[in-house]
Design a protein around this motif. Structure first.
Motif, PDB file in Angstrom:
ATOM      1  N   LEU A 163       0.794  -1.236   0.000  1.00 24.59           N
ATOM      2  CA  LEU A 163       0.000   0.000   0.000  1.00 24.59           C
ATOM      3  C   LEU A 163       0.827   1.287   0.000  1.00 24.59           C
ATOM      4  O   LEU A 163       0.257   2.374   0.043  1.00 24.59           O
ATOM      5  CB  LEU A 163      -0.933   0.003   1.220  1.00 24.59           C
ATOM      6  CG  LEU A 163      -1.999  -1.099   1.267  1.00 24.59           C
ATOM      7  CD1 LEU A 163      -2.836  -0.959   2.542  1.00 24.59           C
ATOM      8  CD2 LEU A 163      -2.890  -1.049   0.040  1.00 24.59           C
ATOM      9  N   ARG A 167      -0.621   5.005  -0.166  1.00 24.93           N
ATOM     10  CA  ARG A 167      -0.483   5.830   1.044  1.00 24.93           C
ATOM     11  C   ARG A 167       0.121   7.186   0.706  1.00 24.93           C
ATOM     12  O   ARG A 167      -0.333   8.225   1.200  1.00 24.93           O
ATOM     13  CB  ARG A 167       0.388   5.087   2.062  1.00 24.93           C
ATOM     14  CG  ARG A 167       0.427   5.729   3.447  1.00 24.93           C
ATOM     15  CD  ARG A 167       1.063   4.796   4.459  1.00 24.93           C
ATOM     16  NE  ARG A 167       0.239   3.604   4.653  1.00 24.93           N
ATOM     17  CZ  ARG A 167       0.680   2.369   4.468  1.00 24.93           C
ATOM     18  NH1 ARG A 167       1.927   2.152   4.076  1.00 24.93           N
ATOM     19  NH2 ARG A 167      -0.116   1.341   4.671  1.00 24.93           N
ATOM     20  N   LYS A 170      -2.496   9.380  -1.161  1.00 32.56           N
ATOM     21  CA  LYS A 170      -3.475  10.009  -0.273  1.00 32.56           C
ATOM     22  C   LYS A 170      -2.844  11.151   0.515  1.00 32.56           C
ATOM     23  O   LYS A 170      -3.414  12.245   0.614  1.00 32.56           O
ATOM     24  CB  LYS A 170      -4.043   8.967   0.688  1.00 32.56           C
ATOM     25  CG  LYS A 170      -4.806   7.813   0.020  1.00 32.56           C
ATOM     26  CD  LYS A 170      -6.115   8.266  -0.598  1.00 32.56           C
ATOM     27  CE  LYS A 170      -7.163   8.580   0.448  1.00 32.56           C
ATOM     28  NZ  LYS A 170      -8.459   8.931  -0.191  1.00 32.56           N
ATOM     29  N   HIS A 209      -6.441  10.391  -6.492  1.00 37.27           N
ATOM     30  CA  HIS A 209      -6.077  10.055  -5.118  1.00 37.27           C
ATOM     31  C   HIS A 209      -7.270  10.112  -4.161  1.00 37.27           C
ATOM     32  O   HIS A 209      -7.256   9.481  -3.111  1.00 37.27           O
ATOM     33  CB  HIS A 209      -4.969  10.991  -4.621  1.00 37.27           C
ATOM     34  CG  HIS A 209      -5.382  12.435  -4.539  1.00 37.27           C
ATOM     35  ND1 HIS A 209      -5.255  13.304  -5.611  1.00 37.27           N
ATOM     36  CD2 HIS A 209      -5.911  13.160  -3.527  1.00 37.27           C
ATOM     37  CE1 HIS A 209      -5.689  14.504  -5.258  1.00 37.27           C
ATOM     38  NE2 HIS A 209      -6.092  14.447  -4.006  1.00 37.27           N
ATOM     39  N   GLN A 210      -8.309  10.828  -4.551  1.00 35.60           N
ATOM     40  CA  GLN A 210      -9.484  10.967  -3.678  1.00 35.60           C
ATOM     41  C   GLN A 210     -10.595   9.980  -4.051  1.00 35.60           C
ATOM     42  O   GLN A 210     -11.715  10.068  -3.540  1.00 35.60           O
ATOM     43  CB  GLN A 210     -10.022  12.410  -3.714  1.00 35.60           C
ATOM     44  CG  GLN A 210     -10.674  12.839  -5.016  1.00 35.60           C
ATOM     45  CD  GLN A 210      -9.687  13.417  -6.015  1.00 35.60           C
ATOM     46  OE1 GLN A 210      -8.537  13.006  -6.060  1.00 35.60           O
ATOM     47  NE2 GLN A 210     -10.138  14.406  -6.801  1.00 35.60           N
ATOM     48  N   SER A 211     -10.277   8.995  -4.913  1.00 37.83           N
ATOM     49  CA  SER A 211     -11.329   8.105  -5.412  1.00 37.83           C
ATOM     50  C   SER A 211     -11.519   6.837  -4.567  1.00 37.83           C
ATOM     51  O   SER A 211     -12.171   5.897  -5.019  1.00 37.83           O
ATOM     52  CB  SER A 211     -11.034   7.709  -6.866  1.00 37.83           C
ATOM     53  OG  SER A 211      -9.817   6.987  -6.965  1.00 37.83           O
ATOM     54  N   GLY A 212     -10.956   6.809  -3.373  1.00 33.08           N
ATOM     55  CA  GLY A 212     -11.156   5.647  -2.513  1.00 33.08           C
ATOM     56  C   GLY A 212     -10.142   5.600  -1.395  1.00 33.08           C
ATOM     57  O   GLY A 212      -9.293   6.495  -1.260  1.00 33.08           O
ATOM     58  N   SER A 213     -10.223   4.555  -0.586  1.00 35.57           N
ATOM     59  CA  SER A 213      -9.267   4.358   0.497  1.00 35.57           C
ATOM     60  C   SER A 213      -7.932   3.887  -0.088  1.00 35.57           C
ATOM     61  O   SER A 213      -7.823   3.619  -1.296  1.00 35.57           O
ATOM     62  CB  SER A 213      -9.796   3.304   1.470  1.00 35.57           C
ATOM     63  OG  SER A 213      -9.890   2.041   0.824  1.00 35.57           O
ATOM     64  N   GLU A 214      -6.910   3.768   0.771  1.00 36.57           N
ATOM     65  CA  GLU A 214      -5.619   3.271   0.298  1.00 36.57           C
ATOM     66  C   GLU A 214      -5.770   1.902  -0.355  1.00 36.57           C
ATOM     67  O   GLU A 214      -5.243   1.650  -1.439  1.00 36.57           O
ATOM     68  CB  GLU A 214      -4.634   3.192   1.466  1.00 36.57           C
ATOM     69  CG  GLU A 214      -4.254   4.545   2.041  1.00 36.57           C
ATOM     70  CD  GLU A 214      -3.387   4.421   3.280  1.00 36.57           C
ATOM     71  OE1 GLU A 214      -3.023   3.271   3.643  1.00 36.57           O
ATOM     72  OE2 GLU A 214      -3.058   5.452   3.899  1.00 36.57           O
ATOM     73  N   ALA A 215      -6.489   1.019   0.306  1.00 38.02           N
ATOM     74  CA  ALA A 215      -6.683  -0.333  -0.223  1.00 38.02           C
ATOM     75  C   ALA A 215      -7.446  -0.310  -1.537  1.00 38.02           C
ATOM     76  O   ALA A 215      -7.126  -1.063  -2.468  1.00 38.02           O
ATOM     77  CB  ALA A 215      -7.416  -1.193   0.804  1.00 38.02           C
ATOM     78  N   GLU A 216      -8.441   0.561  -1.639  1.00 35.13           N
ATOM     79  CA  GLU A 216      -9.233   0.642  -2.871  1.00 35.13           C
ATOM     80  C   GLU A 216      -8.413   1.202  -4.025  1.00 35.13           C
ATOM     81  O   GLU A 216      -8.525   0.733  -5.166  1.00 35.13           O
ATOM     82  CB  GLU A 216     -10.473   1.497  -2.619  1.00 35.13           C
ATOM     83  CG  GLU A 216     -11.506   0.825  -1.714  1.00 35.13           C
ATOM     84  CD  GLU A 216     -12.602   1.767  -1.255  1.00 35.13           C
ATOM     85  OE1 GLU A 216     -13.677   1.259  -0.888  1.00 35.13           O
ATOM     86  OE2 GLU A 216     -12.391   3.005  -1.249  1.00 35.13           O
ATOM     87  N   LEU A 217      -7.585   2.204  -3.738  1.00 35.48           N
ATOM     88  CA  LEU A 217      -6.727   2.772  -4.782  1.00 35.48           C
ATOM     89  C   LEU A 217      -5.761   1.719  -5.320  1.00 35.48           C
ATOM     90  O   LEU A 217      -5.589   1.569  -6.534  1.00 35.48           O
ATOM     91  CB  LEU A 217      -5.932   3.957  -4.234  1.00 35.48           C
ATOM     92  CG  LEU A 217      -6.685   5.242  -3.903  1.00 35.48           C
ATOM     93  CD1 LEU A 217      -5.717   6.309  -3.407  1.00 35.48           C
ATOM     94  CD2 LEU A 217      -7.438   5.755  -5.117  1.00 35.48           C
TER      95      LEU A 217
END
Length: 243
Positions: A163, A167, A170, A209-217
């Motif tokens: 990640l 990370r 984000k 970068h704003q399109s999801g959580s770290e895991a989702e990205l």
């Protein structure tokens, strides 16, 4: 004949890095000076691969490269992409294990061009180094290149996508640019020999970068890269054999 061509390539690599190193030290006194000198070395090696070895490359999706600095998340199959990505993308710094800094000339050069060095044996410290140094490089205007699987893998293999890249995306508000490639089919891991042919590089649309959580990205990045790997694989002499 191919062996002789590879010997010539390695001779050019060794002599050029030694000859250029003093100029890199001097250039480091100026903003981005060391990077400009390093680019000369990269161009020499890429020229040698193309005209001596016969190893070329083509890029699909160059129009997807954004105007502002981003996080480059690329597949890692050989040493080739550490050279080619510097020619394909704007000025960048890599994330690498800091043990590489101990290698004469090459490692010293990595240190001078501000490579983000991390201690992979200490996960917590590595994350702190990644964030601290990564932010500094972003503020200096550099792109950041990272191999999310953490190490080179043979063609057809898939590692665990870490990640770190997401990370940074984000925290630093930098989009992710996914990159697929099949370099390992022509330049095997830890091989003295490089083989002629055409490597394919595919650049995807930036992942906001704003399109999801770290895991989702990172899941978006991984799914896109691995889908492209399936499409471009099977072209070189070291492609994974079908079972």
């Amino acid at each position: 004949m191919l062996l002789i061509k590879n010997l010539i390539y390695w001779l050019i690599l060794a002599t050029s890095i030694i000859l250029l190193f003093p100029f890199m030290l001097l250039a480091a006194l100026m903003p981005h000076g060391a990077h400009k000198t390093a680019q000369i070395w990269v161009k020499i090696l890429n020229w040698s691969l193309k005209h001596i070895i016969g190893l070329k490359y083509r890029v699909i999706g160059a129009e997807n490269i954004p105007q502002s600095p981003a996080i480059i998340c690329a597949k890692h199959q050989s040493g080739w992409e550490t050279l080619a990505l510097q020619e394909i993308f704007p000025p960048q710094v890599y994330v690498a294990k800091r043990e590489l800094f101990k290698i004469p000339f090459f490692g010293w050069g990595l240190k001078i061009v501000k490579t983000i060095g991390i201690d992979r044996s200490n996960r917590r410290e590595a994350n702190e180094q990644l964030m601290k140094q990564g932010l500094a490089r972003k503020n200096e205007g550099y792109w950041i290149s990272i191999f999310p699987e953490g190490t080179r893998l043979p063609p057809g293999e898939r590692g665990k996508y870490k990640l770190g890249g997401a990370r940074m995306a984000k925290m630093f508000e930098m989009d992710i640019v996914p990159v697929a490639l099949n370099s390992g089919e022509f330049w095997p891991k830890n091989s003295f020999m490089k083989y002629p042919g055409e490597i394919t590089v595919v650049i995807g649309r930036p992942i906001a970068h704003q399109s999801g959580s770290e895991a989702e990205l990172m899941a978006q990045c991984e799914n896109w890269i691995e889908a492209r790997q399936t499409e471009i694989g099977g072209q070189g002499p070291f492609a994974k054999k079908a079972v």
